[in-house]
Write a protein that holds these residues in place. Structure first.
Motif, mmCIF file in Angstrom:
data_model
loop_
_atom_site.group_PDB
_atom_site.id
_atom_site.type_symbol
_atom_site.label_atom_id
_atom_site.label_comp_id
_atom_site.label_asym_id
_atom_site.label_seq_id
_atom_site.Cartn_x
_atom_site.Cartn_y
_atom_site.Cartn_z
ATOM 1 N N GLY A 1 192.156 -31.674 54.263
ATOM 2 C CA GLY A 1 191.914 -32.108 52.851
ATOM 3 C C GLY A 1 190.750 -31.858 52.299
ATOM 4 O O GLY A 1 189.879 -32.028 52.860
ATOM 5 N N ALA B 1 187.387 -36.900 49.376
ATOM 6 C CA ALA B 1 187.240 -37.569 50.704
ATOM 7 C C ALA B 1 186.690 -36.517 51.835
ATOM 8 O O ALA B 1 186.068 -36.631 52.484
ATOM 9 C CB ALA B 1 188.374 -38.208 51.172
ATOM 10 N N ASP C 1 192.686 -26.762 53.645
ATOM 11 C CA ASP C 1 193.739 -27.243 52.629
ATOM 12 C C ASP C 1 194.615 -26.392 52.012
ATOM 13 O O ASP C 1 194.497 -25.080 52.467
ATOM 14 C CB ASP C 1 192.747 -27.489 51.493
ATOM 15 C CG ASP C 1 193.242 -28.423 50.439
ATOM 16 O OD1 ASP C 1 192.931 -29.800 50.489
ATOM 17 O OD2 ASP C 1 194.347 -28.032 49.700
ATOM 18 N N HIS D 1 195.456 -25.624 49.429
ATOM 19 C CA HIS D 1 195.242 -24.718 47.948
ATOM 20 C C HIS D 1 194.438 -23.637 48.069
ATOM 21 O O HIS D 1 193.672 -23.710 49.415
ATOM 22 C CB HIS D 1 194.639 -25.669 46.995
ATOM 23 C CG HIS D 1 195.773 -26.644 46.476
ATOM 24 N ND1 HIS D 1 197.104 -26.440 45.729
ATOM 25 C CD2 HIS D 1 196.182 -27.970 46.801
ATOM 26 C CE1 HIS D 1 198.037 -27.378 45.332
ATOM 27 N NE2 HIS D 1 197.370 -28.452 46.289
ATOM 28 N N ASN E 1 190.856 -33.746 38.777
ATOM 29 C CA ASN E 1 190.739 -34.159 37.371
ATOM 30 C C ASN E 1 189.248 -33.577 36.737
ATOM 31 O O ASN E 1 188.298 -33.311 37.383
ATOM 32 C CB ASN E 1 190.339 -35.670 37.453
ATOM 33 C CG ASN E 1 191.747 -36.157 37.568
ATOM 34 O OD1 ASN E 1 192.787 -35.965 37.077
ATOM 35 N ND2 ASN E 1 191.870 -37.627 38.598
ATOM 36 N N GLY F 1 185.590 -37.777 36.144
ATOM 37 C CA GLY F 1 186.076 -39.166 36.514
ATOM 38 C C GLY F 1 184.864 -40.088 36.213
ATOM 39 O O GLY F 1 183.769 -39.636 36.140
ATOM 40 N N VAL F 2 185.233 -41.271 35.994
ATOM 41 C CA VAL F 2 183.880 -42.320 35.779
ATOM 42 C C VAL F 2 183.780 -43.055 37.349
ATOM 43 O O VAL F 2 184.693 -43.095 37.862
ATOM 44 C CB VAL F 2 184.394 -43.416 34.797
ATOM 45 C CG1 VAL F 2 184.810 -42.733 33.567
ATOM 46 C CG2 VAL F 2 185.698 -44.148 35.332
ATOM 47 N N THR G 1 196.389 -23.055 53.455
ATOM 48 C CA THR G 1 196.829 -23.287 54.770
ATOM 49 C C THR G 1 197.468 -24.756 54.703
ATOM 50 O O THR G 1 196.817 -25.708 54.552
ATOM 51 C CB THR G 1 195.798 -23.235 56.108
ATOM 52 O OG1 THR G 1 195.081 -22.209 55.837
ATOM 53 C CG2 THR G 1 196.586 -23.246 57.231
ATOM 54 N N ASP G 2 198.927 -24.822 54.728
ATOM 55 C CA ASP G 2 199.471 -26.185 55.114
ATOM 56 C C ASP G 2 199.775 -26.578 56.464
ATOM 57 O O ASP G 2 200.189 -25.909 57.299
ATOM 58 C CB ASP G 2 200.874 -25.880 54.240
ATOM 59 C CG ASP G 2 201.236 -27.359 53.717
ATOM 60 O OD1 ASP G 2 201.070 -28.297 54.134
ATOM 61 O OD2 ASP G 2 202.192 -27.169 52.660
ATOM 62 N N ALA H 1 194.963 -37.558 51.779
ATOM 63 C CA ALA H 1 195.562 -38.367 50.779
ATOM 64 C C ALA H 1 196.825 -38.755 51.266
ATOM 65 O O ALA H 1 197.110 -39.311 52.479
ATOM 66 C CB ALA H 1 195.489 -37.800 49.240
ATOM 67 N N ASP I 1 199.506 -37.602 52.185
ATOM 68 C CA ASP I 1 200.114 -36.917 53.357
ATOM 69 C C ASP I 1 199.637 -37.362 54.707
ATOM 70 O O ASP I 1 200.216 -36.896 55.814
ATOM 71 C CB ASP I 1 199.974 -35.316 53.136
ATOM 72 C CG ASP I 1 200.759 -34.612 54.163
ATOM 73 O OD1 ASP I 1 202.106 -34.902 54.204
ATOM 74 O OD2 ASP I 1 200.265 -33.617 54.919
ATOM 75 N N ARG J 1 201.906 -39.452 56.932
ATOM 76 C CA ARG J 1 202.999 -38.450 57.540
ATOM 77 C C ARG J 1 202.402 -37.671 58.821
ATOM 78 O O ARG J 1 202.986 -37.793 59.984
ATOM 79 C CB ARG J 1 203.536 -37.501 56.380
ATOM 80 C CG ARG J 1 204.497 -36.475 57.222
ATOM 81 C CD ARG J 1 205.050 -35.078 56.288
ATOM 82 N NE ARG J 1 203.970 -34.162 56.008
ATOM 83 C CZ ARG J 1 203.409 -33.496 57.035
ATOM 84 N NH1 ARG J 1 204.263 -33.171 58.039
ATOM 85 N NH2 ARG J 1 202.518 -32.640 56.932
ATOM 86 N N LEU J 2 201.237 -37.099 58.500
ATOM 87 C CA LEU J 2 200.663 -36.500 59.633
ATOM 88 C C LEU J 2 200.410 -37.136 60.932
ATOM 89 O O LEU J 2 200.512 -36.828 62.020
ATOM 90 C CB LEU J 2 199.400 -35.698 59.059
ATOM 91 C CG LEU J 2 199.528 -34.565 58.557
ATOM 92 C CD1 LEU J 2 198.289 -33.675 58.049
ATOM 93 C CD2 LEU J 2 200.245 -33.146 59.213
#
Ligand SMILES: Cc1cc2nc3c(=O)[nH]c(=O)nc-3n(C[C@H](O)[C@H](O)[C@H](O)COP(=O)(O)OP(=O)(O)OC[C@H]3O[C@@H](n4cnc5c(N)ncnc54)[C@H](O)[C@@H]3O)c2cc1C
Length: 362
Positions: free
Chosen positions: A132, A136, A155, A157, A167, A170-171, A294-295, A327, A329, A332-333
């Protein structure tokens, strides 16, 4: 900012980290920590002679690394009592005592504690996979790499910060709560730590697209505004942390007429999460291997190494420590909350998993 709680300040290109604890109850602050300290500097001059020195010194014993030094600044009249308490807790007097302070070194002549404080991970373990590349994962990768770990960041993406952390803005601000709750203390520590880190990145030439106009929050009701103003006064928060503001003051800060007063964080603001992620990775790019596009389909642990696999069953990477910063996922992992476990090996290694996670956290 002189606010109560734990401050983590990095120096010397982050090779030295100072954990600064500010609070009224020296013993209470220390007893809530779990670490191995090389050196303690304790200031007891602000009326803290009411603290029980035996309790304080026992707590120092719990946290002292081998040969740890302690420097206590305290009123002269308490020195004899403190010396006795230090001696009973396994500290021997050390040279270099300056007027008003006592120095000692942890050198117990007998067993003085039941449990050893945590040890740093041994060098062979200092290799991690982080899954990820959002806020984080990038923060975790940057901290681990900064401490000399070898990191593989994965990641799905093509570039970091493409999901929640994508986003445009971010505040950021701490939460102020009437009872200084865990959430209030946690966000305070996070806010202070993040500001320190972000400032260092900006000084290194990264543009985080941050605002420096502060952050204004408008109370939901006039009663909320009064209650928060009372809490800010009770905790004696400094004005550079948070200030209660009347409706008139809030309208002046906002530049438009607002319905109620509220509170203002002079150092809160807005920032680009994507820019933070990119800057954190650029800062340690020579120490991080990135595997984008890479998923991770599943993870497994063979008792020694954590491995990440793709949907074809091919291994993506392996390391003694794995950090799930993926996050939604992550559950699940990890096979948590009713998700089918990622692998048989992972299910038989829950204690190793906990150990690996603790190591990464340190
Ligand atoms: C609309 C909105 C507004 C927000 N506003 C604010 C704000 O103003 N201030 C604030 O502090 N917070 C705000 N937040 C919350 C904040 O954005 C998130 O808390 C934060 O971005 C979470 O970061 P993360 O790294 O945990 O998750 P993410 O940014 O989601 O990162 C998770 C990463 O894991 C990767 N991943 C997941 N599963 C896998 C897998 N199996 N294999 C490979 N990669 C995987 C994803 O691709 C993703 O890049 C907002 C959130 C939203 C949605």
């Amino acid at each position: 900012m002189r606010v109560p709680g734990v401050h983590r300040l990095a120096f010397d290109t982050r090779r030295v980290v100072l954990t600064l604890a500010i609070g009224d109850d020296t013993h209470g602050l220390l007893s809530g920590m779990w670490l191995r300290a090389d050196a303690f500097h304790i200031d007891m001059t602000n009326g803290r002679e009411t603290d029980d020195p035996r309790r304080l010194c026992k707590t120092l014993t719990r946290l002292a690394g081998d040969g740890a030094t302690v420097c206590l600044t305290a009123r002269e009249k308490t020195h004899a009592q403190l010396r006795r308490a230090l001696d009973a807790a396994g500290f021997e007097p050390a040279l270099g005592t300056s007027p008003g302070s006592l120095t000692a070194r942890f050198a117990p002549r007998w067993r003085v504690r039941c449990h050893e404080p945590p040890l740093p991970c041994d060098a062979s373990v200092r290799e991690a996979i982080v899954i990820g590349a959002g806020l984080a994962g990038c923060a975790m990768s940057s901290r681990l790499a900064g401490r000399g770990w070898r990191v593989t960041l994965i990641d799905r993406h093509a570039s970091p910060a493409r999901e929640a952390s994508g986003n445009p803005v971010g505040v950021f601000h701490p939460i102020v709560w009437r009872d200084d709750s865990v959430a209030a203390r946690f966000t305070r520590a996070g806010f202070l730590c993040a500001r320190h880190r972000w400032r260092a990145l900006e000084q290194a030439g990264h543009d985080l697209e941050s605002s420096d106009a502060g952050l204004l929050q408008i109370a939901d009701t006039p009663e909320d505004a009064d209650a928060l103003a009372a809490a800010i006064a009770r905790f004696a928060y400094p004005a550079d942390y948070v200030q209660p503001v009347t409706r008139t003051e809030a309208s002046r800060i906002a530049g438009i007429e607002v319905a109620r007063g509220g509170w203002f964080f002079p150092h809160g603001g807005a920032i680009s999460p994507t820019a933070i992620c990119t800057a954190q990775l650029a800062d340690v790019s020579d120490r991080i291997a990135t595997r984008m596009n890479t998923d991770v389909a599943r993870i497994a642990h063979d008792g020694r190494i954590w491995r990440a696999f793709d949907a074809n069953g091919d291994e993506i990477a392996g390391a003694p420590v794995m950090v799930l910063a993926s996050a939604h996922d992550a559950a699940r992992l990890a096979g948590l909350y009713g998700h089918r476990r990622a692998s048989c090996a992972a299910s038989s290694a829950s204690s190793t998993r906990a150990c690996s996670i603790r190591c990464a956290y340190r």
